[in-house]
Every structure is written in structure tokens, then in C-alpha cells.
Design an enzyme around this catalytic site. Structure first.
Site, PDB file in Angstrom:
ATOM      1  N   LYS A   1     -17.229 -38.837   9.110  1.00  0.00           N
ATOM      2  CA  LYS A   1     -17.221 -37.669  10.179  1.00  0.00           C
ATOM      3  C   LYS A   1     -18.146 -38.029  11.071  1.00  0.00           C
ATOM      4  CE  LYS A   1     -16.664 -33.420   8.757  1.00  0.00           C
ATOM      5  NZ  LYS A   1     -16.788 -32.077   7.836  1.00  0.00           N
TER       6      LYS A   1
ATOM      7  N   ASP B   1     -14.909 -20.888   4.178  1.00  0.00           N
ATOM      8  CA  ASP B   1     -13.717 -21.244   4.969  1.00  0.00           C
ATOM      9  C   ASP B   1     -12.864 -22.104   4.017  1.00  0.00           C
ATOM     10  OD1 ASP B   1     -12.143 -21.585   7.253  1.00  0.00           O
ATOM     11  OD2 ASP B   1     -13.068 -23.475   7.819  1.00  0.00           O
TER      12      ASP B   1
END
Length: 300
Positions: free
Chosen positions: A40, A143
Site C-alpha cells: 500500500k 469500517d
């Protein structure tokens, strides 16, 4: 920034995802086993980096470091992290174990007849084990959705993406705009105080989706989302409405009588666990630890 992890050398192979803050790549480790990795990359622009690395990035690295120490099988593992100045901006790179599909992709490949009860039980068991570990360590994910749950080809389930996660203590000020709308708990939609039970609501929505192969509550505004929830669960009593919510109680929100069953074709154990995950009152919602001891998992 010293992040206390080994430095992993790798070669980028392909971009596999893009978010509002960065990109995700499939990569291969150089030397050794040459295993696949997920990388990432976040770029912090000059105007933002003048104030240092944004809090959500620091939080994700800090939480993944904490998780790495315990090496829980149902939490994605951080292998490396580094920050490099580029011109006047900062590049933050996270190297994580690679798993080639998320739960959303996994469900899209499911047969039209649906997943077997044993498969659903296995996925939920692993998801709840991961959640129980997070909550025991005072971490809210905030989330939880199929895109943030990874499923390996061996059937391992791992919770990923800690960009919105928070360490929590009592009376912490938490932001309301968390959890993707379809998996968002009523107390978040009502701008009320929330704790780890928000993750259990999301887990309940995912549990239903494993049976339905589609999201249980699909709406496009927060008001619609509440109405969808009340259509299925029935409108709660005024006593159950959060007193700190700026949104006032009204009988026009939805039917006062809930559906007799949340989902058809469910056995009594599945129905009971689903109802306990989707309890309107956060204090009445089952915890991950108690869910793991539910007859749905323990009864043969």
C-alpha cells in the site's frame, strides 16, 4: 520513521486497487521464497506533510504494528513500513501479506444455490475470532465490510484495512462518518455515542449477506438507510432511541411491527444469532466473545 519491522525488498507486479489516499499493488518478495505481497503506497502532499503525516496513516501503521506483535491468524499481517521524503511530499509504504480476494469477490463466485451452512459457519467463526481479538485489545475497526475482509484460497479469513480503526477508551470523541453506509450501525447513523458494538452490527450485516449473497440493507442516504433498517427490524420504542441523538424519534420512521423473521430459510440458531447481532440497542447487542459461544457454533 522507525517502525520496528524488518525491511522487505520487493518488486511491484500490478496495481490491484485504488483508494482516496493511495494505491495498492501486488508485489513479489526479492530473494528467499519470492512470495507474493500486498504493497500500500500513500502520498502525503506538500501542503499536508507540512503538518506531519496525517493521523489516519499513523493510526493504521501503529495498529498494524500492535497486531503484528500478536500475529493473530485472522488479522492481516504487516511485514514492513517506511516513510520516504520525495521532493516536498512524503511517501508512506506498507508491505502486508498478500491474499488474492476479498469477501465481496468470494461471494460473487458463490453458486446461485448459495454457500453451504458449514462454509458460512467457518467464515463467521474466523471473522468473530478476529473481532474478539481486536475488541479484547481495545481496538474498534469501524469500517467492517466485505471489501475489508480477505479470504485466502485455503479458506483463511483475515480482517484488513485499519485506516478508520481507533484505539478506544471510555468517553473518547469518535467521528460519526465511519463504516460504509450499508454496514453502518443505527447509533452511528443517529450521531450517537458508539463503542465496539458498531463492529458487531457490521458483522451481523455480513452474516446475513453470506446467506443472501447480497447486502441486507442497501440505501443511498443515511435517512434511507435508517428506514431500510426499520422496515426489517421494526421501529424501536422511544425508550430505546439514543437520548443524545440530534435526530428526534418519530413514528413515521417505519413500521412498529418487525418482520416475523429477519431472513427466511434460517434455522433457529442462525436466526437467533443474527437477531442478537442486529439488536437496535448497542447495549443489547451480542459481543464477539459471546457470539463465539453461541449454539450456532457450538451445537453439532
Amino acid at each position: 520513521m522507525d517502525v520496528g519491522v524488518e525491511h522487505v525488498r520487493y518488486e511491484l507486479l500490478a496495481e490491484v486497487g485504488q483508494g482516496s489516499h493511495g494505491r495498492v499493488y501486488r508485489a513479489r518478495r526479492l530473494g528467499g521464497d519470492q512470495r507474493l505481497l500486498a504493497v500500500k503506497k500513500f502520498n502525503v502532499p506538500a501542503d499536508a506533510s507540512a503538518n506531519g503525516i496525517p493521523a489516519f496513516m499513523i493510526r493504521e501503521v501503529a495498529l498494524l504494528r500492535k497486531m503484528k506483535y500478536f500475529n493473530h491468524p485472522n488479522i492481516v499481517q504487516l511485514l514492513d513500513a517506511s516513510v520516504v521524503p520525495v521532493d516536498r511530499s512524503l511517501d508512506l509504504t506498507l508491505v502486508l501479506e498478500y491474499i488474492d480476494q476479498d469477501l465481496s469477490t468470494f461471494l460473487s463466485k458463490a453458486p446461485a444455490s448459495g454457500l453451504s451452512r458449514d462454509r458460512i459457519k467457518d467464515v463467521m467463526l474466523q471473522l468473530l475470532q478476529g473481532l474478539d481479538f481486536l475488541h479484547t485489545n481495545m481496538v474498534l475497526h469501524r469500517d467492517l465490510k466485505p471489501e475489508n475482509i480477505l479470504v485466502s484460497s485455503q479458506g483463511e479469513v483475515k480482517i484488513a484495512d485499519f485506516g478508520l480503526a481507533r484505539m478506544y477508551t471510555f468517553n473518547i470523541a469518535l467521528t460519526p462518518g465511519v463504516v460504509t453506509l450499508w454496514y453502518r450501525a443505527p447509533e452511528v447513523l443517529l450521531n450517537s455515542v458508539y463503542m465496539s458494538s458498531v463492529d458487531m452490527w457490521s458483522a451481523g450485516c455480513i452474516f446475513a449477506e453470506l446467506f443472501l449473497l447480497r447486502p441486507l440493507f442497501q440505501a443511498y442516504t443515511e435517512v434511507q438507510q435508517l428506514q431500510k433498517i426499520f422496515e426489517v427490524l421494526g421501529l424501536p420504542s422511544e425508550e430505546d432511541w439514543p437520548p443524545d441523538s440530534p435526530i428526534s424519534y418519530s413514528v413515521s420512521w417505519g413500521p412498529t411491527v418487525p418482520c416475523t423473521k429477519l431472513l427466511h430459510n434460517l434455522g433457529p440458531d442462525e436466526s437467533d444469532l443474527l437477531a442478537k447481532c442486529l439488536a437496535f440497542r448497542p447495549s443489547g447487542r451480542i459481543s464477539a466473545a459471546k457470539a463465539l459461544a453461541h449454539p450456532f457454533f457450538t451445537r453439532h
